[in-house]
Design a protein around this motif. Structure first.
Motif, mmCIF file in Angstrom:
data_model
loop_
_atom_site.group_PDB
_atom_site.id
_atom_site.type_symbol
_atom_site.label_atom_id
_atom_site.label_comp_id
_atom_site.label_asym_id
_atom_site.label_seq_id
_atom_site.Cartn_x
_atom_site.Cartn_y
_atom_site.Cartn_z
ATOM 1 N N ILE A 1 1.110 -1.218 0.062
ATOM 2 C CA ILE A 1 -0.037 -0.120 -0.142
ATOM 3 C C ILE A 1 0.967 1.238 -0.003
ATOM 4 N N SER A 2 0.573 2.209 -1.095
ATOM 5 C CA SER A 2 1.414 3.332 -0.995
ATOM 6 C C SER A 2 1.004 4.298 0.093
ATOM 7 N N THR A 3 2.104 5.070 0.567
ATOM 8 C CA THR A 3 1.772 6.130 1.435
ATOM 9 C C THR A 3 2.225 7.465 1.124
ATOM 10 N N LYS A 4 2.337 7.382 -0.171
ATOM 11 C CA LYS A 4 2.695 8.760 -0.929
ATOM 12 C C LYS A 4 1.614 9.765 -1.009
ATOM 13 N N PHE A 5 2.415 11.215 -0.576
ATOM 14 C CA PHE A 5 1.056 12.242 -0.767
ATOM 15 C C PHE A 5 2.143 13.464 -0.728
ATOM 16 N N HIS A 6 1.280 14.522 -1.263
ATOM 17 C CA HIS A 6 1.927 15.894 -1.334
ATOM 18 C C HIS A 6 0.983 17.105 -0.992
ATOM 19 N N TYR A 7 1.140 17.758 -0.131
ATOM 20 C CA TYR A 7 0.115 18.778 0.118
ATOM 21 C C TYR A 7 0.945 20.251 0.336
ATOM 22 N N GLU A 8 0.304 21.401 0.129
ATOM 23 C CA GLU A 8 0.747 22.637 0.881
ATOM 24 C C GLU A 8 -0.226 22.936 1.833
ATOM 25 N N VAL A 9 0.068 23.320 2.912
ATOM 26 C CA VAL A 9 -0.719 23.477 4.276
ATOM 27 C C VAL A 9 -0.537 24.758 4.606
ATOM 28 N N ARG A 10 -1.616 25.706 4.735
ATOM 29 C CA ARG A 10 -1.475 27.089 5.419
ATOM 30 C C ARG A 10 -1.753 26.987 6.950
ATOM 31 N N ILE A 11 -1.054 27.476 7.735
ATOM 32 C CA ILE A 11 -1.132 27.330 9.117
ATOM 33 C C ILE A 11 -1.089 28.736 9.723
ATOM 34 N N ILE A 18 0.860 33.778 9.707
ATOM 35 C CA ILE A 18 0.688 32.742 8.677
ATOM 36 C C ILE A 18 1.677 32.104 8.142
ATOM 37 N N LYS A 19 1.904 30.746 8.238
ATOM 38 C CA LYS A 19 2.928 29.878 7.603
ATOM 39 C C LYS A 19 2.326 28.904 6.758
ATOM 40 N N TRP A 20 3.358 28.807 5.547
ATOM 41 C CA TRP A 20 3.011 27.785 4.684
ATOM 42 C C TRP A 20 3.895 26.628 4.660
ATOM 43 N N ILE A 21 3.488 25.206 4.962
ATOM 44 C CA ILE A 21 4.215 24.210 4.913
ATOM 45 C C ILE A 21 4.134 23.460 3.885
ATOM 46 N N ASP A 22 5.031 22.791 3.222
ATOM 47 C CA ASP A 22 5.001 21.666 2.136
ATOM 48 C C ASP A 22 5.265 20.281 2.767
ATOM 49 N N LEU A 23 4.255 19.583 2.979
ATOM 50 C CA LEU A 23 4.232 18.192 3.343
ATOM 51 C C LEU A 23 4.213 17.337 2.204
ATOM 52 N N SER A 24 5.218 16.300 2.477
ATOM 53 C CA SER A 24 5.094 15.044 1.575
ATOM 54 C C SER A 24 5.905 13.985 2.023
ATOM 55 N N SER A 25 5.142 12.850 1.726
ATOM 56 C CA SER A 25 5.550 11.532 2.093
ATOM 57 C C SER A 25 5.828 10.566 1.063
ATOM 58 N N ASP A 26 6.565 9.723 1.226
ATOM 59 C CA ASP A 26 6.847 8.408 0.464
ATOM 60 C C ASP A 26 7.349 7.190 1.011
ATOM 61 N N THR A 27 7.250 5.894 0.353
ATOM 62 C CA THR A 27 7.436 4.656 0.886
ATOM 63 C C THR A 27 8.906 4.186 0.395
ATOM 64 N N ALA A 40 8.799 18.124 5.945
ATOM 65 C CA ALA A 40 7.853 19.237 6.250
ATOM 66 C C ALA A 40 8.676 20.309 5.888
ATOM 67 N N VAL A 41 8.665 21.169 4.942
ATOM 68 C CA VAL A 41 9.439 22.314 4.412
ATOM 69 C C VAL A 41 8.726 23.593 4.561
ATOM 70 N N ASP A 42 9.239 24.751 5.205
ATOM 71 C CA ASP A 42 8.504 25.841 5.476
ATOM 72 C C ASP A 42 8.734 26.595 4.005
ATOM 73 N N ILE A 43 7.747 26.900 3.477
ATOM 74 C CA ILE A 43 7.753 27.510 2.071
ATOM 75 C C ILE A 43 7.243 29.123 1.799
ATOM 76 N N THR A 44 7.020 29.570 3.337
ATOM 77 C CA THR A 44 6.578 30.635 3.551
ATOM 78 C C THR A 44 6.812 31.919 2.588
ATOM 79 N N GLU A 45 8.277 31.991 2.586
ATOM 80 C CA GLU A 45 8.971 32.906 1.595
ATOM 81 C C GLU A 45 8.508 32.758 0.256
ATOM 82 N N ARG A 46 8.745 31.565 -0.295
ATOM 83 C CA ARG A 46 8.380 31.141 -1.838
ATOM 84 C C ARG A 46 7.058 31.503 -2.133
ATOM 85 N N LYS A 47 5.951 31.188 -1.093
ATOM 86 C CA LYS A 47 4.617 31.689 -1.284
ATOM 87 C C LYS A 47 4.191 33.206 -1.274
#
Length: 428
Positions: A1-11, A18-27, A40-47
């Protein structure tokens, strides 16, 4: 079962940040057994940078149409405004007709301000800058914006406030828009605070400007603040929280502020928390270690009747109005409808030992050579020719950098009689 996902989350943190976090996972496989890895990568400056780019693109798209409309509208306003000014000069204050003309002039001035908003979006060059005492400009702009509004206010300008090179008209508009915006955020009343101070911006400040010295202007209100869903939209063209009716907004106020400040190589930021009001910060590049030279006092005398001026404009209404206004001010005037006619008149006047003391050239001529090309030909005839450029395209690079093209000054249509007098007295 794959656990791969990729989201950009606003916190949103507890303090409202306000912070933006790039969440991703892989197997992955560890010794043959599947395992999940999460990053989890802080992408606030990029956004933030993406948001700035999107704002610029939106403003540019609106500006392409707005700039073209504004130019033609300014030609009409220049004639209307000029004839009203001349009519007022023939009537004493207190005369009923004078009062009517005064009211008409005020309405025309409101149309001028609206056109300036459109021109602000126009694609192309920047503001027409000059050294300015920002403290006095800010105080005057706030007072004028609140002239008919009862509002508790505090204005605090630093005593050693640095000077800046700005387009005074555009920065006044920014201060006015921010002031009115703050007042509208406090329908039940409150406190308006306007201040300015010297700051030095460095890389850790994470502002979208170069490092260096700036004047930071702050306009604060004690209103309800900006909601989370509205916050990303406040600088968008035509976004407004006002409902339809007498107080309906056009949604151009903050968009104008953003565009003007950006063209001054500055930036505008917002600090707002629901229920705690808002603070808008404007950063403008400062001139450090220089003092504004004493302004030349206007001479309250009529010019020498022998001063001769050549006016070139392809719009008959503007050409005739400007010619008559200059005659009222005491100058001898000749008009031309295009660059070729202007060059011919200038050449013949010099040959007859009746050279013009000043030439006023329209920047853009439909179907003919405009002010820049005309100036080039005039300088071939007379390297010492004195000329002023004028146009409804306030954002054209020639208007900003008129000196590079040999002009002594620039006038934006429509202009007040006093502006015309000042620029002529300064250069004649």
């Amino acid at each position: 079962i794959s656990t791969k996902f990729h989201y950009e989350v606003r916190i949103i943190a507890k303090d409202g940040t306000i912070k933006w976090i790039d969440l991703s996972s892989d197997t992955i496989f560890l010794k043959g057994s599947p395992a999940g890895i999460v990053s989890a990568v802080d992408i606030t400056e990029r956004k933030r940078m993406e948001g700035e780019l999107l704002k610029a693109k939106k403003l540019e798209s609106v500006g392409i149409l707005a700039g073209r409309i504004a130019h033609d509208f300014n030609n009409l306003l220049a004639a209307i405004h000029g004839y009203i000014e001349m009519a007022k000069m023939d009537l004493p204050p207190g005369n009923r007709t004078h009062d009517y003309l005064l009211a008409a002039g005020q309405s025309a001035q409101q149309a001028v301000e609206l056109t300036k908003r459109l021109i602000t979006f126009a694609k192309g060059g920047g503001p027409v800058k000059s050294s300015c005492d920002l403290g006095e400009l800010i105080k005057d702009a706030v007072q004028r914006a609140l002239v008919a509004i009862p509002m508790e206010k505090k204005i605090n300008m630093a005593n050693d406030l640095w000077e800046a090179e700005v387009d005074e008209g555009q920065i006044r508009q920014v201060i006015r828009n921010l002031t009115v915006n703050a007042v509208e955020a406090m329908p039940e009343g409150g406190l308006l605070k306007v201040s300015a101070e010297n700051v030095t911006v460095s890389l850790p400040d994470q502002l979208p400007v170069s490092e260096g010295a700036y004047v930071r202007i702050a306009v604060a209100d004690t209103g309800e603040g900006i909601s989370g869903e509205d916050f990303p939209l406040i600088f968008d063209p035509y976004f407004s929280t006002k409902q339809k009716g007498t107080q309906k907004g056009m949604g151009l106020g903050l968009s104008v502020c953003h565009s003007v400040v950006s063209k001054h190589d500055g930036c505008i930021t917002v600090d707002s928390k629901p229920g705690q009001g808002s603070i808008f910060y404007v950063y403008l590049p400062a001139i450090v270690g220089e003092k504004l030279s004493d302004k030349t006092q206007r001479r309250e005398i009529m010019p020498d009747l022998q001063k001769r001026i050549l006016v070139m404009d392809d719009e008959a209404r503007v050409r005739d109005m400007l010619g008559q206004l200059l005659q009222v001010l005491g100058y001898q005037v000749t008009t031309a409808e295009d660059g070729l006619q202007a060059v011919d008149l200038y050449f013949k006047a010099r040959a007859a030992d009746q050279a013009y003391d000043m030439v006023i050239l329209d920047l853009t001529i439909k179907g003919g050579i405009g002010g820049v090309q005309t100036m080039q030909r005039l300088r071939e005839i007379d390297p010492r020719v004195k000329a002023i450029i004028f146009s409804g395209y306030a954002d054209d690079p020639v208007m900003e950098n008129y000196g590079r093209y040999g002009f002594l000054g620039a006038l934006t249509k429509p202009f007040r009689r006093e502006e015309l007098q000042i620029i002529l007295e300064k250069n004649l």
